[in-house]
Design a protein around this motif. Structure first.
Motif, PDB file in Angstrom:
ATOM      1  N   ARG A   5       0.832  -1.204   0.000  1.00  0.00           N
ATOM      2  CA  ARG A   5       0.000   0.000   0.000  1.00  0.00           C
ATOM      3  C   ARG A   5       0.863   1.249   0.000  1.00  0.00           C
ATOM      4  NH1 ARG A   5      -2.577   3.130   4.078  1.00  0.00           N
ATOM      5  NH2 ARG A   5      -4.465   4.123   3.281  1.00  0.00           N
ATOM      6  N   GLY A  30      -9.193   5.838   1.337  1.00  0.00           N
ATOM      7  CA  GLY A  30      -8.157   5.275   2.196  1.00  0.00           C
ATOM      8  C   GLY A  30      -8.725   4.105   2.979  1.00  0.00           C
ATOM      9  N   ASP A  34      -9.153   2.962  -2.311  1.00  0.00           N
ATOM     10  CA  ASP A  34      -7.757   3.001  -1.888  1.00  0.00           C
ATOM     11  C   ASP A  34      -6.900   2.599  -3.077  1.00  0.00           C
ATOM     12  OD1 ASP A  34      -5.411   3.148  -0.291  1.00  0.00           O
ATOM     13  OD2 ASP A  34      -6.516   2.446   1.456  1.00  0.00           O
ATOM     14  N   THR A  73      -8.619  -2.696  -1.653  1.00  0.00           N
ATOM     15  CA  THR A  73      -9.998  -2.250  -1.436  1.00  0.00           C
ATOM     16  C   THR A  73     -11.006  -3.373  -1.646  1.00  0.00           C
ATOM     17  OG1 THR A  73      -9.163  -0.315  -2.644  1.00  0.00           O
ATOM     18  CG2 THR A  73     -11.418  -0.199  -1.795  1.00  0.00           C
ATOM     19  N   ALA A 116      -6.897   8.803   4.105  1.00  0.00           N
ATOM     20  CA  ALA A 116      -5.801   8.297   3.276  1.00  0.00           C
ATOM     21  C   ALA A 116      -4.470   8.914   3.672  1.00  0.00           C
ATOM     22  CB  ALA A 116      -6.088   8.590   1.805  1.00  0.00           C
TER      23      ALA A 116
END
Length: 351
Positions: A3, A45, A71, A75, A114
């Motif tokens: 991520r 996020g 995201d 996700t 996020a």
């Protein structure tokens, strides 16, 4: 790690066929809430430490029609997981910058956790270089695809990211002072918990105003205005004030490099979002604390008590009379908060 590796995708403009198609349709789908309709809520996020529990909490909310999760990675898994919860809230998911348009289109409330979290030794300001760009790009998407939505910003440093968002919206011609809110609810939750513990009452009964900003000394609990009334020596009041101001660091250190305040932040953000949803659907007398564009003090942005209505912030409550310690702490925070505001404005204008 995956991520974090792809967060840089937010630092370039949204592109792709889906975005272009939705951009052309943007004026056809106003994000104001029709009477009787259930709102669409976006969590930008949703794959992160705050986003996942926050998404779960919103899946439990009976007043939401659709929950849009976005995201840069993961996700779909979050959406699949919470879609097994037996509530009627529809869950949709979008992954990657080229899907941002789909995530935002037609939303009424956009919540933005996020970014990267704090680690031991980091201040909120250390997060600026990454999170500032992420917030800027996400808010550019909001301006295009749901320009009338309420926007609640969690991404730190909030003292700077809210001014960044405001500049983005001003540039796009969509800035609505009453609908851009920095989430400081966790400071209120912490103050309620810590003060209740100190005086021996249930936390549910405490109501401690917290004003100023959302970092270190800019967080100003007004213990003299707490309900029920709190009788504290100046020394005890200052000690409690400092604990509330440093509570985020307390969690970061306790997690020993494995995270920051995610669960409590998700809870606070949900409670704040719940207030926004109540207000936008017509409930009266909804009050909250949030960091907003403000004239309550000489600072252009300030967290204080607000009354929310269908159009966003409808009343800014004055601070009222403060005691000597609070006046001193208010004076002490102003220079740091002003610098954080200027840093955000400068970033947005140069970017």
């Amino acid at each position: 790690m995956q991520r974090l590796a792809v967060l840089s995708g937010h630092l370039r403009p949204v592109s792709g066929g889906e975005a272009s198609a939705l951009e052309r349709q943007a004026t056809a789908a106003p994000s104001t809430l029709p009477p009787g309709a259930k709102p669409k809520v976006a969590v930008l996020g949703a794959g992160g430490g705050i986003g996942q529990p926050l998404a779960m909490l919103f899946k439990l909310h009976p007043g939401i029609g659709e929950l849009s999760l976005y995201d840069v990675v993961g996700t779909a898994g979050v959406a699949a997981d919470i879609s097994h919860i037996d509530t009627s809230v529809k869950v949709s998911h979008f992954t990657g910058p080229d899907k941002l348009a789909g995530a935002l289109y037609g939303c009424h409330l956009v919540i933005i956790p996020a970014g990267v979290p704090r680690k031991p030794g980091m201040t909120r300001d250390d997060l600026f270089n990454i999170n500032a760009g992420i917030v800027k790009t996400l808010c550019e998407g909001v301006a295009k695809y749901c320009p009338d939505a309420w926007v609640a910003i969690i991404s730190n440093p909030v003292n700077s990211t809210v001014p960044i968002a405001a500049e983005v919206f001003k540039r796009a011609g969509t800035f609505n002072q009453g609908k851009l809110l920095g989430v400081t609810k966790l400071d209120v939750c912490r103050a309620n918990a810590f003060v209740a513990e100190a005086i021996g009452v249930p936390p549910e009964q405490m109501d401690v105003p917290v004003v100023g900003g959302h970092a270190g000394i800019t967080i100003l609990p007004l213990l003299s205005k707490a309900t029920p009334r709190v009788e504290l020596s100046p020394e005890k009041a200052q000690a409690l004030t400092e604990r509330i101001q440093n509570a985020g660091t307390e969690v970061v250190e306790a997690k020993a490099g494995k995270g920051s305040a995610t669960l409590s932040m998700a809870y606070a953000a949900y409670k704040f979002g719940e207030s926004c949803l109540r207000a936008m659907t017509g409930a009266e007398g909804v009050t909250e604390y949030a960091y907003v564009a403000s004239n309550v003090t000489q600072l252009p942005y300030f967290a204080s008590k607000l009354r929310l209505g269908i159009n966003g912030v409808e009343e800014y409550y004055p601070l009222g009379r403060l005691n000597e310690l609070e006046e001193k702490n208010l004076a002490a925070l102003q220079d740091e908060l002003q610098k954080s505001i200027e840093k955000g404005v400068e970033f947005a204008r140069k970017a």
